[in-house]
Motif scaffolding. Structure first.
Motif, PDB file in Angstrom:
ATOM      1  N   TYR A  72       3.057   5.040  -3.465  1.00  0.00           N
ATOM      2  CA  TYR A  72       3.785   4.030  -4.213  1.00  0.00           C
ATOM      3  C   TYR A  72       2.938   2.773  -4.344  1.00  0.00           C
ATOM      4  O   TYR A  72       2.131   2.451  -3.469  1.00  0.00           O
ATOM      5  CB  TYR A  72       5.086   3.642  -3.493  1.00  0.00           C
ATOM      6  CG  TYR A  72       6.170   4.683  -3.517  1.00  0.00           C
ATOM      7  CD1 TYR A  72       6.312   5.587  -2.477  1.00  0.00           C
ATOM      8  CD2 TYR A  72       7.077   4.753  -4.575  1.00  0.00           C
ATOM      9  CE1 TYR A  72       7.328   6.536  -2.480  1.00  0.00           C
ATOM     10  CE2 TYR A  72       8.092   5.697  -4.585  1.00  0.00           C
ATOM     11  CZ  TYR A  72       8.215   6.579  -3.539  1.00  0.00           C
ATOM     12  OH  TYR A  72       9.217   7.518  -3.554  1.00  0.00           O
ATOM     13  N   GLN A 102       3.508  -1.369  -4.899  1.00  0.00           N
ATOM     14  CA  GLN A 102       4.525  -2.418  -4.882  1.00  0.00           C
ATOM     15  C   GLN A 102       3.901  -3.756  -5.236  1.00  0.00           C
ATOM     16  O   GLN A 102       3.046  -4.264  -4.491  1.00  0.00           O
ATOM     17  CB  GLN A 102       5.220  -2.501  -3.522  1.00  0.00           C
ATOM     18  CG  GLN A 102       6.388  -3.472  -3.500  1.00  0.00           C
ATOM     19  CD  GLN A 102       7.130  -3.486  -2.187  1.00  0.00           C
ATOM     20  OE1 GLN A 102       6.584  -3.161  -1.137  1.00  0.00           O
ATOM     21  NE2 GLN A 102       8.404  -3.860  -2.226  1.00  0.00           N
ATOM     22  N   GLY A 136       7.547  -9.082  -5.055  1.00  0.00           N
ATOM     23  CA  GLY A 136       8.908  -9.326  -5.496  1.00  0.00           C
ATOM     24  C   GLY A 136       9.577  -8.171  -6.188  1.00  0.00           C
ATOM     25  O   GLY A 136      10.703  -8.306  -6.693  1.00  0.00           O
ATOM     26  N   LYS A 137       8.920  -7.010  -6.218  1.00  0.00           N
ATOM     27  CA  LYS A 137       9.492  -5.847  -6.895  1.00  0.00           C
ATOM     28  C   LYS A 137       9.630  -4.677  -5.934  1.00  0.00           C
ATOM     29  O   LYS A 137       9.086  -4.682  -4.842  1.00  0.00           O
ATOM     30  CB  LYS A 137       8.604  -5.444  -8.074  1.00  0.00           C
ATOM     31  CG  LYS A 137       8.540  -6.479  -9.176  1.00  0.00           C
ATOM     32  CD  LYS A 137       7.856  -5.914 -10.395  1.00  0.00           C
ATOM     33  CE  LYS A 137       7.916  -6.891 -11.564  1.00  0.00           C
ATOM     34  NZ  LYS A 137       7.277  -6.333 -12.782  1.00  0.00           N
ATOM     35  N   GLY A 138      10.362  -3.676  -6.374  1.00  0.00           N
ATOM     36  CA  GLY A 138      10.477  -2.467  -5.590  1.00  0.00           C
ATOM     37  C   GLY A 138       9.257  -1.582  -5.751  1.00  0.00           C
ATOM     38  O   GLY A 138       8.474  -1.736  -6.688  1.00  0.00           O
ATOM     39  N   PRO A 139       9.044  -0.656  -4.821  1.00  0.00           N
ATOM     40  CA  PRO A 139       7.915   0.271  -4.935  1.00  0.00           C
ATOM     41  C   PRO A 139       8.029   1.125  -6.195  1.00  0.00           C
ATOM     42  O   PRO A 139       9.116   1.560  -6.566  1.00  0.00           O
ATOM     43  CB  PRO A 139       8.048   1.136  -3.675  1.00  0.00           C
ATOM     44  CG  PRO A 139       8.831   0.300  -2.719  1.00  0.00           C
ATOM     45  CD  PRO A 139       9.789  -0.475  -3.564  1.00  0.00           C
ATOM     46  N   PHE A 141       6.659   4.545  -8.115  1.00  0.00           N
ATOM     47  CA  PHE A 141       6.024   5.840  -7.906  1.00  0.00           C
ATOM     48  C   PHE A 141       4.704   5.936  -8.676  1.00  0.00           C
ATOM     49  O   PHE A 141       4.624   5.578  -9.846  1.00  0.00           O
ATOM     50  CB  PHE A 141       6.979   6.944  -8.378  1.00  0.00           C
ATOM     51  CG  PHE A 141       6.366   8.309  -8.450  1.00  0.00           C
ATOM     52  CD1 PHE A 141       5.981   8.847  -9.668  1.00  0.00           C
ATOM     53  CD2 PHE A 141       6.180   9.055  -7.301  1.00  0.00           C
ATOM     54  CE1 PHE A 141       5.424  10.106  -9.748  1.00  0.00           C
ATOM     55  CE2 PHE A 141       5.630  10.328  -7.376  1.00  0.00           C
ATOM     56  CZ  PHE A 141       5.246  10.848  -8.595  1.00  0.00           C
ATOM     57  N   PHE A 146       1.633   2.013  -0.665  1.00  0.00           N
ATOM     58  CA  PHE A 146       2.237   2.702   0.466  1.00  0.00           C
ATOM     59  C   PHE A 146       2.089   4.209   0.292  1.00  0.00           C
ATOM     60  O   PHE A 146       2.305   4.737  -0.794  1.00  0.00           O
ATOM     61  CB  PHE A 146       3.741   2.418   0.539  1.00  0.00           C
ATOM     62  CG  PHE A 146       4.093   1.005   0.909  1.00  0.00           C
ATOM     63  CD1 PHE A 146       4.363   0.063  -0.072  1.00  0.00           C
ATOM     64  CD2 PHE A 146       4.162   0.625   2.239  1.00  0.00           C
ATOM     65  CE1 PHE A 146       4.697  -1.236   0.261  1.00  0.00           C
ATOM     66  CE2 PHE A 146       4.492  -0.673   2.586  1.00  0.00           C
ATOM     67  CZ  PHE A 146       4.761  -1.603   1.594  1.00  0.00           C
ATOM     68  N   LEU A 183      16.249  -2.721  -0.472  1.00  0.00           N
ATOM     69  CA  LEU A 183      15.906  -1.863  -1.596  1.00  0.00           C
ATOM     70  C   LEU A 183      16.817  -0.653  -1.642  1.00  0.00           C
ATOM     71  O   LEU A 183      17.082  -0.011  -0.619  1.00  0.00           O
ATOM     72  CB  LEU A 183      14.456  -1.386  -1.471  1.00  0.00           C
ATOM     73  CG  LEU A 183      13.408  -2.467  -1.713  1.00  0.00           C
ATOM     74  CD1 LEU A 183      12.104  -2.116  -1.012  1.00  0.00           C
ATOM     75  CD2 LEU A 183      13.164  -2.650  -3.205  1.00  0.00           C
ATOM     76  N   GLY A 213      14.930   0.538  -6.969  1.00  0.00           N
ATOM     77  CA  GLY A 213      15.296  -0.642  -7.723  1.00  0.00           C
ATOM     78  C   GLY A 213      14.373  -1.789  -7.362  1.00  0.00           C
ATOM     79  O   GLY A 213      13.448  -1.631  -6.549  1.00  0.00           O
TER      80      GLY A 213
END
Lengths: 113, 115
Positions: free
Chosen positions: A36, A38, A41-44, A46, A89, B90, B107
């Motif tokens: 992943y 990242q 400030g954002k989500g991981p 894919f 990650f 998350l 998200g």
């Protein structure tokens, strides 16, 4: 205990060079691995995955290598760009775990212009 | 492909106050849903997961609870927040049934600060 970890917390590369991010895992029953990305400030997000019956998988500018003998996987990014700067990650799962993932702590990739 | 919505994006709450974070998913049905917490500069810790409506599994003992009132809705709650509940929360979704290899998709999280 079961763990998935990363060798280096930070990696700095020159724009245009190739990047290699490494990851080790402890559970030999792990059979599916995911990388992943990242951004702050954002989500991981894919990037790419690989199953244990493979030792290499390629995507767009990325390649994941899996060495089950030494329980190691790596993510290679070709021609690294400033937009590749992020924390990366690795995560692993094992059959029968309902898809639950174990995450490493992450490697921060910085790309120098 | 699925889309995961989380809100709010940021939240500042006093110690002892209640909490409700919501996650909704579009573009899939009967997903597995997950709540994670991420401390600053750290990896992701799985808090709860759900394989269906009303089915919640907890990974770690804690001050939080989760509920899944609808197929594509996952809620993280607390009756009284502690300072240690601060973090980046998350929500993730995995489609497919059984134990097939599918990645989880995330998200954009809620940044929770406890004062």
């Amino acid at each position: 205990g079961e763990s998935v970890g990363l060798h280096l917390p930070t990696l700095s590369v020159q724009e245009g060079d190739n990047s290699i991010i490494n990851c080790a895992y402890s559970n030999s029953a792990s059979d599916y691995f995911i990388w992943y990305k990242q951004e702050s400030g954002k989500g991981p997000q894919f990037i790419i995955d690989i199953r244990s019956n493979m030792d290499k998988r390629q995507g767009q500018r990325v390649t994941v290598l899996l060495n089950k003998t030494v329980k190691h996987l790596s993510l290679q990014i070709a021609a690294t760009q400033p937009g590749d700067s992020a924390v990366y990650f690795c995560a692993g799962t094992k059959r029968g775990s309902q898809g639950n993932l174990i995450f490493g702590k992450g490697t921060k990739l910085s790309v120098k212009p | 492909s699925q889309t995961i919505h989380q809100w709010p994006a940021t939240l500042v709450q006093p110690v002892g106050s209640p909490l409700s974070l919501e996650c909704t998913v579009e573009g899939t049905s009967n997903p597995n849903l997950y709540w994670y917490r991420q401390a600053a500069g750290r990896g992701l810790q799985l808090l709860f997961y759900s394989v269906g409506i009303g089915q919640i599994s907890s990974e770690v003992p804690q001050n939080l609870s989760a509920s899944r009132p609808q197929d594509r809705q996952f809620i993280l709650s607390s009756k009284k927040l502690l300072l240690s509940d601060s973090g980046f929360y998350l929500c993730a979704c995995r489609t497919g049934t059984g134990v097939g290899d599918q990645p989880q998709h995330f998200g954009d999280g809620t940044r929770l600060s406890i004062l």
